[in-house]
Design an enzyme around this catalytic site. Structure first.
Site, mmCIF file in Angstrom:
data_model
loop_
_atom_site.group_PDB
_atom_site.id
_atom_site.type_symbol
_atom_site.label_atom_id
_atom_site.label_comp_id
_atom_site.label_asym_id
_atom_site.label_seq_id
_atom_site.Cartn_x
_atom_site.Cartn_y
_atom_site.Cartn_z
ATOM 1 N N ASP A 133 0.855 -1.289 -0.019
ATOM 2 C CA ASP A 133 -0.047 -0.179 -0.196
ATOM 3 C C ASP A 133 0.776 1.056 0.060
ATOM 4 O O ASP A 133 2.094 1.229 0.365
ATOM 5 C CB ASP A 133 -0.931 0.161 1.187
ATOM 6 C CG ASP A 133 -2.276 0.871 0.982
ATOM 7 O OD1 ASP A 133 -2.301 1.648 0.043
ATOM 8 O OD2 ASP A 133 -3.158 0.814 1.578
ATOM 9 N N GLU A 339 -17.087 9.889 4.989
ATOM 10 C CA GLU A 339 -16.537 8.503 5.321
ATOM 11 C C GLU A 339 -15.731 8.072 4.145
ATOM 12 O O GLU A 339 -15.880 8.519 3.024
ATOM 13 C CB GLU A 339 -17.621 7.575 5.385
ATOM 14 C CG GLU A 339 -18.600 7.503 4.004
ATOM 15 C CD GLU A 339 -19.570 6.351 4.346
ATOM 16 O OE1 GLU A 339 -19.278 5.579 5.159
ATOM 17 O OE2 GLU A 339 -20.499 6.100 3.575
#
Length: 588
Positions: A133, A339
């Site tokens: 990542d 979110e």
């Protein structure tokens, strides 16, 4: 292309909207279909290289992800956090895997002995590439403090099979690591081979006429079939949660309709995150106007923001203006600006991309209470990427639709459902809980009392739930046998009849309940599902076959997956709480 196949274990996680839900079987099934679509079906070339992320045990909190150490039992690891990854690696032949930011058992995931070496490479025999990542290797020495410096971190990651760094700092030290004898050029070559193999499979070094996918034209983007697919996906995802007294579908001949709420005319919400930018995005307000034409007066006002009232005069004006409406459609919920991944957000109920409360923001509930006081019928359309607790709305609003973040055609799909041009059949891939008190601590990664598989309470809306404008009955066509061995398959057939007046889709779901003496096993678990179109009055037969080997669970004593002997149940219905047809069987 990165399918996010992490399990949405907690509805407070802001990135759960990117996943396929809280169930490992559902996640693996949908993830495999996505990988197959991305990679194509050519024996030599890839259409695109799919990358399964984030491996593994990764689901928030966002604010702690760079230093968080996930502690789970081997049982939870194999029962919940690994099955979808295993399915994509072993069965879907996914090209790549992205390792996660967090640590597991004290080692960063991208340099983890168990996850990377023992399981991914040695047990699953994964031969594709692994990418970190973005910035995850930096975290080794900057946040996890598992390594002293960039050189040590880069060495550890490569030796654990992380072939490429998504970043621009740490892997630059690999030259020095070789010079200092921390790893050899031959060890680096393993990663180079894997990376170039993917590039060859993408056709980068071959003549275009030799590569099956090289001549896909840019004109295919937003082509008519793709636009139709966007609409189909938006329609099929919409879940009807409540419809008292058949308020929906609405008549197209109403004189005045009030369309209110912060998502009624909000293009940004519809596209969620990690999105492309379509040339045309249709909001619910635009679609309703197009659907009804000039004979119906449509009054529109946002009236409230998502978490606050910016202008009380505007809100009061909206309340005055809806008193003569035939119906009120309030389109609220939340937004991907509240979110999402590691966001600079701090508003009531939201922090850093995650949610601090799963309740619908109080300002929206308060406004809907005022709408109910008008005595006009109210339809609540909720847009969200995650489960929302809305106990007041569930008890007091006659019709509720969950429209998620539906993409470029979301408005058109919603209008089709509202006015009966499409019969909804979407199902919830997550449990909708009653309140925050139903949830364990966010940082607790054990599955005790989490998701429909282990939750012992009563949900607001269960996993797999969704209504239709028609009705379906279930009947055994062929019941399962009463006794099986672990090598057998559980086979049976069900007749589904549409007993209503409309054509519609039904999503038949098959669940297994495990032997009760094995107390840690799931209370119930999805093992198959089928979505079928059934005309009104029609009967359709569905045939199911479930290999009992797929029911294997991790045994701590034997340190392997086993199919437990004992008494099981299989039940079939339209959601995880619908035990329409039940049959007992034993595994001997």
């Amino acid at each position: 292309m990165d399918p996010n196949i992490n399990i949405f274990r907690d509805p407070r996680w802001g990135r759960g909207q990117e996943t396929y839900g809280e169930d490992p079987y559902l996640t693996g099934t949908l993830g495999k279909a996505f990988v197959n679509g991305l990679q194509g079906n050519d024996a030599t070339y890839l259409k695109a290289a799919a990358c399964a992320k984030h491996y593994a045990i990764h689901s928030g909190p966002e604010s702690l992800r760079h230093e968080f150490n996930a502690e789970v039992s081997d049982y939870d690891l194999w029962d919940t956090y690994l099955p979808a990854f295993q399915h994509l690696v072993v069965n879907a032949k996914v090209a790549g895997v992205m390792c996660a930011y967090n640590a597991y058992k004290g080692q960063p995931c991208c340099g983890n002995d168990i996850l990377m070496n023992n399981i991914l490479r040695n047990t699953w025999h994964f031969t594709g590439y692994v990418t970190s990542d973005c910035g995850a290797i930096d975290d080794f020495y900057q946040h996890h403090h598992s390594d002293a410096d960039a050189e040590s971190a880069a060495t550890k990651a490569v030796l654990h099979g992380t072939d490429v760094e998504c970043g621009h700092i740490t892997y630059k030290s690999l030259v020095q690591a070789v010079k200092h004898g921390k790893l050899t050029e031959k060890q680096l070559d393993e990663s180079v081979k894997r990376l170039f193999t993917i590039r060859f499979r993408l056709g980068m070094f071959d003549p275009p006429e030799q590569v099956k996918y090289a001549n896909i034209s840019i004109t295919s983007l937003e082509s008519k079939p793709h636009q139709e697919q966007a609409l189909k996906m938006a329609r099929q995802s919409i879940a009807l949660l409540k419809n008292d007294n058949h308020l929906l579908p609405l008549s197209k001949k109403l004189k005045k309709i009030a369309v209110l709420g912060p998502n009624a005319d909000n293009k940004e919400t519809l596209l969620a995150n990690y999105n492309g930018t379509p040339s045309k995005v249709v909001t619910p307000l635009e679609a309703i106007r197009e659907k009804l034409g000039k004979d119906t007066h449509i009054y529109y006002a946002a009236a409230t923001d998502f978490t606050s009232v910016k202008d009380s005069m505007v809100m009061n004006a909206a309340l005055d203006s809806v008193k003569d409406a035939d119906v009120i459609i309030y389109i609220g919920g939340i937004t991907p600006r509240l979110e999402g991944e590691e966001m600079p957000v701090n508003q009531p109920g939201f922090n850093g991309g995650d949610r601090t409360s799963i309740l619908l923001p109080q300002v929206q509930t308060g406004f809907m209470k005022k709408l109910k006081a008008t005595a006009k019928p109210v339809v609540f359309v909720m847009m969200t990427g995650s489960a929302i607790a809305m106990p007041w709305e569930a008890a007091n609003v006659p019709a509720i639709i969950n429209a998620w973040y539906g993409g470029q055609a979301a408005g058109t799909a919603l209008a089709d459902v509202l006015f009966g041009d499409y019969n909804p059949a979407g199902r919830l891939p997550v449990t909708f809980y009653q309140s925050d008190s139903d949830l364990p601590a966010f940082q607790d990664y054990t599955m005790n009392n989490r998701t429909y598989r282990y939750f012992k309470g009563k949900p607001l809306y269960p996993f797999g739930y969704g209504l239709s404008y028609t009705n379906f009955t279930y009947q055994w066509k062929q019941k399962p046998q009463s006794r099986y061995h672990a090598a057998d398959s559980l086979t049976f057939a069900v007749d589904i009849r549409n007993t209503g007046t409309r054509d519609g889709d039904e999503v038949a779901q098959v669940y297994i309940s495990y032997p009760q003496e094995q107390q840690r096993l799931p209370l119930k678990e999805l093992r198959q599902f089928m979505r079928i179109a059934v005309r009104h009055g029609q009967i359709r037969t569905l045939r199911f076959s479930i290999p009992l080997a797929s029911l294997a669970k991790w045994d701590e004593t034997l340190q392997q997956q086993v199919v437990y002997k004992g008494n099981y149940q299989v039940f079939t219905g339209s959601n995880s709480a619908d035990r329409r047809l039940v049959s007992n069987f034993s595994v001997e």
